[in-house]
Enzyme design. Structure first.
Site, PDB file in Angstrom:
ATOM      1  N   LEU A 164       0.841  -1.197   0.000  1.00 18.57           N
ATOM      2  CA  LEU A 164       0.000   0.000   0.000  1.00 18.57           C
ATOM      3  C   LEU A 164       0.876   1.247   0.000  1.00 18.57           C
ATOM      4  O   LEU A 164       1.970   1.249   0.556  1.00 18.57           O
ATOM      5  CB  LEU A 164      -0.936   0.013   1.206  1.00 18.57           C
ATOM      6  CG  LEU A 164      -0.362   0.207   2.612  1.00 18.57           C
ATOM      7  CD1 LEU A 164      -0.092   1.663   2.948  1.00 18.57           C
ATOM      8  CD2 LEU A 164      -1.320  -0.372   3.628  1.00 18.57           C
ATOM      9  N   CYS A 277       9.706   4.151   3.306  1.00 16.74           N
ATOM     10  CA  CYS A 277      10.193   2.931   2.636  1.00 16.74           C
ATOM     11  C   CYS A 277      11.343   3.115   1.653  1.00 16.74           C
ATOM     12  O   CYS A 277      12.315   2.365   1.696  1.00 16.74           O
ATOM     13  CB  CYS A 277       9.047   2.260   1.892  1.00 16.74           C
ATOM     14  SG  CYS A 277       7.916   1.432   2.999  1.00 16.74           S
ATOM     15  N   LYS A 280      15.017   3.731   2.901  1.00 14.55           N
ATOM     16  CA  LYS A 280      15.376   2.642   3.809  1.00 14.55           C
ATOM     17  C   LYS A 280      15.565   1.330   3.040  1.00 14.55           C
ATOM     18  O   LYS A 280      16.535   0.604   3.249  1.00 14.55           O
ATOM     19  CB  LYS A 280      14.262   2.492   4.852  1.00 14.55           C
ATOM     20  CG  LYS A 280      14.497   1.421   5.873  1.00 14.55           C
ATOM     21  CD  LYS A 280      13.269   1.202   6.736  1.00 14.55           C
ATOM     22  CE  LYS A 280      12.231   0.412   5.968  1.00 14.55           C
ATOM     23  NZ  LYS A 280      11.002   0.171   6.728  1.00 14.55           N
TER      24      LYS A 280
HETATM   25  C1  UDX Z   1       5.833   3.333  -1.265  1.00 17.15           C
HETATM   26  C2  UDX Z   1       5.376   2.291  -2.309  1.00 17.15           C
HETATM   27  O1  UDX Z   1       4.687   2.958  -3.371  1.00 17.15           O
HETATM   28  C3  UDX Z   1       4.482   1.258  -1.672  1.00 17.15           C
HETATM   29  O2  UDX Z   1       4.142   0.249  -2.615  1.00 17.15           O
HETATM   30  C4  UDX Z   1       5.235   0.640  -0.501  1.00 17.15           C
HETATM   31  O3  UDX Z   1       4.389  -0.278   0.152  1.00 17.15           O
HETATM   32  C5  UDX Z   1       5.698   1.703   0.480  1.00 17.15           C
HETATM   33  O4  UDX Z   1       6.473   2.686  -0.194  1.00 17.15           O
HETATM   34  P1  UDX Z   1       4.702   5.451  -0.126  1.00 17.15           P
HETATM   35  O5  UDX Z   1       6.090   5.739   0.347  1.00 17.15           O
HETATM   36  O6  UDX Z   1       3.592   5.453   0.853  1.00 17.15           O
HETATM   37  O7  UDX Z   1       4.665   4.003  -0.816  1.00 17.15           O
HETATM   38  O8  UDX Z   1       4.290   6.508  -1.273  1.00 17.15           O
HETATM   39  P2  UDX Z   1       4.637   6.671  -2.822  1.00 17.15           P
HETATM   40  O9  UDX Z   1       3.388   7.051  -3.513  1.00 17.15           O
HETATM   41  O10 UDX Z   1       5.357   5.508  -3.377  1.00 17.15           O
HETATM   42  O11 UDX Z   1       5.591   7.945  -2.851  1.00 17.15           O
HETATM   43  C6  UDX Z   1       6.904   7.937  -2.328  1.00 17.15           C
HETATM   44  C7  UDX Z   1       7.578   9.255  -2.577  1.00 17.15           C
HETATM   45  O12 UDX Z   1       7.878   9.428  -3.961  1.00 17.15           O
HETATM   46  C8  UDX Z   1       6.739  10.473  -2.178  1.00 17.15           C
HETATM   47  O13 UDX Z   1       7.556  11.421  -1.550  1.00 17.15           O
HETATM   48  C9  UDX Z   1       6.221  10.989  -3.497  1.00 17.15           C
HETATM   49  O14 UDX Z   1       5.922  12.365  -3.472  1.00 17.15           O
HETATM   50  C10 UDX Z   1       7.385  10.680  -4.410  1.00 17.15           C
HETATM   51  N1  UDX Z   1       7.002  10.560  -5.827  1.00 17.15           N
HETATM   52  C11 UDX Z   1       6.186   9.544  -6.234  1.00 17.15           C
HETATM   53  C12 UDX Z   1       7.472  11.495  -6.750  1.00 17.15           C
HETATM   54  O15 UDX Z   1       8.201  12.414  -6.402  1.00 17.15           O
HETATM   55  N2  UDX Z   1       7.117  11.349  -8.055  1.00 17.15           N
HETATM   56  C13 UDX Z   1       6.304  10.349  -8.489  1.00 17.15           C
HETATM   57  O16 UDX Z   1       6.030  10.285  -9.705  1.00 17.15           O
HETATM   58  C14 UDX Z   1       5.819   9.418  -7.547  1.00 17.15           C
END
Ligand code: UDX
Ligand code: UDX
Ligand code: ADP
Length: 467
Positions: A164, A277, A280
């Site tokens: 998620l 995540c 890390k």
């Molecule tokens: C992530 C994974 O997507 C998920 O599958 C896993 O279980 C946990 O880690 P999360 O960290 O909750 O989830 O959010 P995510 O939507 O992946 O975004 C992570 C970071 O990347 C955020 O800071 C977001 O702003 C950034 N991001 C994401 C971007 O800068 N550009 C993008 O196109 C997508």
């Protein structure tokens, strides 16, 4: 084997929402989420659903439906372990801050404590499910602790990584792309896998439930996060080239995303990825590679994190150089502190590093985020130990209204892509700022053409500056 009673150790961003959805979808299973943090459990039990410790769109409704029926939040860890047929471990696994593997390896002390506690308490056979993100082969460590310190009961260990994403947790849990379950290839292992498959099958189509061996499951989680983070670092690397050449990152993203081999998602340039995540898990992967002597592999993946550090630093550097090479005593307003929109989580948020850099340049910061508390913001800064706690509170003020936050600012920086930022009265904001009024859009969400008509000088990540 039919599971009647589930216990989840850890009531955080993963354990809380995941168990809430399992309870909602499986009314015949009693689900108890336990945590040693009493305040957190009290918050999960709060009558006012807007006070839950985790903010996720739609989560309040799920909790409202299941809580008290078959979903319980408690601090009685031993009792819940003893009563359960299946125990999920959802405790935090931060990067180690000491000793061997410092700054890279996952700190497994909370996992180990859980394993020892389960071993001590369990009087009947149990299935133990790893939900936290873990280094490959953690399952064997858990198994060894359980078997060597337990009361002679049988344990099956499953790996069931959570995919998620925060901000969309409930939707991701209700409609996952896939559920991954790793277990032993023995007959008992296969039975345990089936017991967990049967739980998810209550609402997830069978073809989306994958089963593998334990190691593949553990490694798939690290690999998925490494690939996702790599896409963000790749597009961010291109964003700098765009700014230097006159190409526009949104146009480039669209053009490459239409290639079905690449696909359109996760190509949004930003001030840098955050969250609990990505960094890390990559560092974890780097550490694993180094452990096996695979230095080329380690260096390859580490670069994804280094690029992300660069992106955060160059954002703050650009603010300083644009504001005539000094921000000392100037007021800069941050819109957003969370690591992405629709969450109150700030772990590894780019805002923290950007703020720290600007505070070191003696800027005065004013921060507005729709969901993050003042305590959290100060705790994030204090944790870095860059200056005294008093100084952090003197230089940075947290505001609960965006229009108050910007009064007499020299610049506004967008650190999180909250939707509400797009619909503000930007003329009113402009009128209340020092001139020239600058905007640094670290998320590429604002209509910079309209803003420059008002009079703002706009920098948008991956685009030419508009005046
Ligand atoms: C992530 C994974 O997507 C998920 O599958 C896993 O279980 C946990 O880690 P999360 O960290 O909750 O989830 O959010 P995510 O939507 O992946 O975004 C992570 C970071 O990347 C955020 O800071 C977001 O702003 C950034 N991001 C994401 C971007 O800068 N550009 C993008 O196109 C997508
Ligand atoms: C590539 C681009 O795909 C194409 O869009 C561009 O116009 C020219 O360069 P091409 O080099 O012909 O096309 O073939 P491609 O299918 O991309 O494969 C390139 C190499 O990558 C091949 O050696 C292929 O075997 C290898 N490859 C591809 C893998 O090893 N694994 C994969 O999953 C895909
Ligand atoms: P995640 O994002 O992985 O869910 P969080 O930090 O949000 O991480 O949640 C992990 C939770 O696990 C915390 O609330 C913490 O108090 C809890 N926890 C850690 N160790 C134990 C333990 N031994 N017993 C019970 N709860 C624990």
């Amino acid at each position: 084997m039919t599971i009647k009673n589930i216990c989840c150790i850890g009531a955080g961003y993963v354990g809380g929402p995941t168990m809430s959805v399992i309870a909602q979808k499986c009314p015949n299973i009693k689900v108890t989420v336990v945590d040693i943090n009493e305040d957190r459990i009290a918050a999960w039990n709060h009558k006012d659903l807007s006070r839950l410790p985790v903010y996720e769109p739609g989560l309040d409704k799920v909790v409202e439906e299941a809580r008290g029926r078959n979903l319980f939040f408690s601090t009685e860890v031993d009792k819940a372990i003893n009563d359960a047929d299946m125990i999920f471990i959802s405790v935090n696994t931060p990067t180690k801050t000491y000793g061997k593997g410092k700054g890279m390896a996952a700190d497994l002390k909370y996992i180990e404590l859980c394993a020892r506690q389960i071993a001590r308490v369990a009087k009947q056979d149990k299935i133990v499910v790893e939900k936290s993100t873990l280094p490959v082969r953690t399952a064997s460590a858990i198994k060894s602790i359980l078997e060597n310190t337990g009361n002679g009961v049988q344990f099956q260990i499953l790996s069931n990584p959570e995919f998620l994403a925060e901000g969309t947790a409930v939707q991701d849990l209700l409609h996952p792309d896939r559920v991954l379950i790793g277990g032993d290839t023995t007959q008992e292992g296969q039975k345990a896998i089936q017991a967990l498959v049967d739980i998810y099958a209550n609402w997830i189509p069978n073809e989306r439930i994958l089963t593998t061996n334990v190691w593949s499951s553990e490694l798939s989680k690290l690999t998925a996060n490494a690939f996702l983070a790599q896409r963000v670092s790749s597009i961010n690397a291109m964003s700098v080239i765009c700014e230097n050449t006159g190409a526009d990152i949104n146009e480039v993203s669209k053009a490459i995303g239409m290639d079905s081999r690449i696909g359109p998602k996760f190509l949004k340039a930003s001030v840098g990825f955050g969250g609990s995540c990505f960094q890390k898990d990559i560092l974890n992967l780097v550490y694993i590679a180094k452990t096996y002597g695979l230095d080329e592999v380690a260096d390859y993946w580490e670069q994804v994190v280094l690029m992300n550090d660069y992106q955060k630093n160059r954002f703050s550097d650009n603010i300083v150089s644009t504001l005539y090479n000094t921000v000392s005593g100037k007021k800069i307003t941050f819109f957003g502190w969370a690591f992405k929109k629709d969450t109150n989580d700030t772990r590894e948020s780019a805002a923290i590093k950007v703020a720290d850099n600007l505070l070191s340049e003696k800027a005065n910061l004013s921060v507005y985020d729709p969901k993050v508390t003042e305590e959290r913001i100060y705790a994030d800064l204090d944790y870095l130990n860059s200056r005294s706690e008093e100084e952090n509170r003197k230089l940075l003020k947290v505001q609960n209204n965006p229009y108050n936050a910007i009064k007499n600012s020299h610049a506004i920086a967008i650190l999180t892509e909250w939707d509400e930022f797009k619909t503000y009265d930007w003329q009113k904001i402009y009128d209340n700022m020092h001139k020239p009024a600058f905007i640094f859009d670290g998320r590429g969400i604002l209509d910079t053409k309209a803003l420059s008509k008002i009079g703002f000088i706009c920098y948008k990540i991956g685009s030419a500056t508009t005046v």
